[in-house]
Design a protein around this motif. Structure first.
Motif, short mmCIF file in Angstrom:
data_model
loop_
_atom_site.label_atom_id
_atom_site.label_comp_id
_atom_site.label_asym_id
_atom_site.label_seq_id
_atom_site.Cartn_x
_atom_site.Cartn_y
_atom_site.Cartn_z
N ALA A 17 5.31 103.60 65.61
CA ALA A 17 5.03 102.77 67.00
C ALA A 17 4.12 101.51 66.70
O ALA A 17 3.40 101.63 65.83
N ALA A 18 4.58 100.69 67.18
CA ALA A 18 3.89 99.17 67.17
C ALA A 18 2.79 99.20 68.21
O ALA A 18 2.81 99.58 69.39
N HIS A 19 1.64 98.53 67.73
CA HIS A 19 0.39 98.55 68.90
C HIS A 19 0.67 97.38 69.71
O HIS A 19 0.94 96.04 69.08
N SER A 20 0.71 97.35 70.68
CA SER A 20 0.77 96.15 71.85
C SER A 20 -0.61 96.19 72.78
O SER A 20 -0.75 97.02 73.23
N PHE A 21 -0.77 94.93 72.82
CA PHE A 21 -2.07 94.80 73.54
C PHE A 21 -1.99 93.76 74.71
O PHE A 21 -1.24 92.58 74.53
N MET A 22 -2.57 93.77 75.76
CA MET A 22 -2.63 92.77 76.75
C MET A 22 -4.00 92.58 77.33
O MET A 22 -4.46 93.66 77.95
N PHE A 23 -4.75 91.55 77.16
CA PHE A 23 -5.97 91.22 77.67
C PHE A 23 -5.98 89.85 78.40
O PHE A 23 -5.20 88.84 78.05
N GLU A 24 -7.20 89.57 78.94
CA GLU A 24 -7.48 88.30 79.49
C GLU A 24 -8.62 87.67 78.57
O GLU A 24 -9.66 88.24 78.31
N VAL A 43 1.87 93.77 57.32
CA VAL A 43 1.39 93.82 58.66
C VAL A 43 2.18 92.55 59.20
O VAL A 43 2.22 91.49 58.63
N LYS A 44 2.89 92.92 60.34
CA LYS A 44 3.78 91.70 61.13
C LYS A 44 3.39 91.70 62.58
O LYS A 44 2.95 92.69 63.11
N GLY A 45 3.38 90.55 63.41
CA GLY A 45 3.19 90.64 64.86
C GLY A 45 3.40 89.55 65.32
O GLY A 45 3.96 88.38 64.66
N SER A 46 2.97 89.22 66.65
CA SER A 46 3.38 88.17 67.28
C SER A 46 2.44 88.28 68.44
O SER A 46 1.87 88.99 68.72
N TYR A 47 2.13 86.84 69.11
CA TYR A 47 1.11 86.90 70.30
C TYR A 47 1.80 85.66 70.96
O TYR A 47 2.47 84.80 70.69
N PRO A 119 -10.69 75.06 82.43
CA PRO A 119 -9.34 75.85 82.27
C PRO A 119 -9.81 77.15 82.83
O PRO A 119 -10.82 77.83 82.74
N LEU A 120 -8.88 77.73 83.37
CA LEU A 120 -9.01 79.29 83.96
C LEU A 120 -8.71 80.28 82.86
O LEU A 120 -8.15 79.78 82.01
N SER A 121 -8.71 81.47 83.21
CA SER A 121 -8.60 82.55 82.12
C SER A 121 -7.32 82.53 82.03
O SER A 121 -6.11 82.53 82.98
N ARG A 122 -6.80 83.12 80.53
CA ARG A 122 -5.48 83.30 80.50
C ARG A 122 -5.19 84.56 79.87
O ARG A 122 -6.02 85.15 79.26
N THR A 123 -3.93 85.17 79.76
CA THR A 123 -3.66 86.21 79.42
C THR A 123 -3.02 86.35 78.16
O THR A 123 -1.94 85.54 77.84
N VAL A 124 -3.42 87.18 77.17
CA VAL A 124 -2.90 87.15 75.96
C VAL A 124 -2.05 88.67 75.79
O VAL A 124 -2.61 89.67 76.01
N ARG A 125 -0.99 88.46 75.25
CA ARG A 125 -0.09 89.62 74.83
C ARG A 125 0.07 89.73 73.34
O ARG A 125 0.53 88.69 72.63
N LEU A 126 -0.52 90.52 72.75
CA LEU A 126 -0.68 90.88 71.27
C LEU A 126 0.33 91.85 70.83
O LEU A 126 -0.14 93.24 71.33
N GLU A 127 1.18 91.90 69.43
CA GLU A 127 1.96 92.99 69.06
C GLU A 127 1.82 93.08 67.69
O GLU A 127 1.77 92.05 66.96
N ILE A 128 1.13 94.26 67.11
CA ILE A 128 0.85 94.34 65.73
C ILE A 128 1.79 95.33 65.42
O ILE A 128 1.67 96.52 65.75
#
Length: 220
Positions: A17-24, A43-47, A119-128
C-alpha cells in the motif's frame, strides 16, 4: 494455518500500500510530514500542487497565480537535503534511504519576490511509495524478460522479502529498546540504593549530632 495465511496476506497488502496524503498549505506556512524508513529502502513518490482560490476574490486569478511560489524539500534522518524544488508545481522524486530514521517531506508556500498580491491557500497531493511498491516492473514486461504472471510472482516474492526485512528491523529495534530499558532500570535501581544509603547516613549523623548536643547541654 488459515489464520497464518490471512495474516501474511494482510501484511503483503500493508507493504504494497502506498501512502497518499492531501492537505492545505497557507501562505507563509510550512507543513512537514515525517515518514520512518529502514536502511537501504527504496522510496519513490510524487506531489502535485493545485491552487485553491476563493470565488470572491478581489484580484484576477492570473495575478494571484503569479504571486505563488511553493518550495518543496526532502531531508534525511541527518538533515541532509535529498530533494529541493524552489518553485514546485508537480514533480516526482526517488531516493534510497542510506540510514534508518525519520525523513521529512516539507512544503513551504512562500511569496514570490516583490509579489503584489497575497496568495491564497493551496492543496498539496503527496504520494509516497516504499519497499516493494516502489519497484518498477514495467521494464520486465516490455523487454520480455518475464511474463505478466511471472511479474506478479516477482512482486509477491519482493513483498515477502520486504516483510522479512521489516520484521528483522522491528526485531532489532525491539532488542535495542529492551536493552535501553534494562540499562535504565539498572541505573534507577543503583540510584535508589545510593539514595537509601545517603538517607541512612544523614539520619545517623543527625541523631549522633543531637545526642552530643543534648549531652553538652546536660539535657540528657
Amino acid at each position: 494455518m488459515r489464520s497464518i495465511v490471512i495474516v501474511c496476506l494482510l501484511a503483503v497488502i500493508a507493504i504494497q500500500a502506498a501512502h497518499s496524503f492531501m492537505f492545505e498549505v497557507r501562505p507563509a506556512e510550512e507543513k512537514c510530514l515525517v515518514e520512518e524508513f529502514r536502511r537501504d529502502t527504496l522510496v519513490k513518490g510524487s506531489y502535485d500542487i493545485s491552487d485553491k482560490l476563493s470565488k470572491n476574490i478581489a484580484y484576477p486569478t492570473e495575478l494571484i497565480m503569479q504571486s505563488m511560489q511553493m518550495k518543496v524539500y526532502i531531508r534525511d534522518a541527518h538533515g541532509s537535503l535529498l530533494h529541493d524544488n524552489q518553485d514546485a508545481k508537480s514533480s516526482n522524486f526517488a531516493f534510497t534511504a542510506h540510514e534508518a530514521g525519520e525523513y521529512l517531506f516539507c512544503f513551504l508556500d512562500a511569496y514570490r519576490p516583490h509579489a503584489s498580491v497575497m496568495p491564497l491557500s493551496r492543496t498539496v497531493r503527496l504520494e509516497i511509495k516504499s519497499g516493494a511498491e516502489a519497484h518498477d516492473y514495467t521494464d520486465l514486461i516490455t523487454k520480455g524478460t518475464l511474463k505478466p504472471s511471472e511479474v506478479e510472482l516477482k512482486k509477491i516474492e519482493d513483498s515477502v522479502d520486504s516483510i522479512k526485512n521489516e520484521l528483522m528491523y522491528m526485531k532489532g529495534r525491539e532488542e535495542t529498546m529492551r536493552n535501553t530499558n534494562e540499562s535504565t532500570n539498572s541505573r534507577v535501581a543503583w540510584l535508589a540504593i545510593f539514595c537509601i544509603f545517603v538517607l541512612i547516613g544523614t539520619a545517623t549523623f543527625q541523631i549522633t549530632y543531637l545526642k552530643r548536643y543534648f549531652k553538652q547541654r546536660k539535657l540528657i
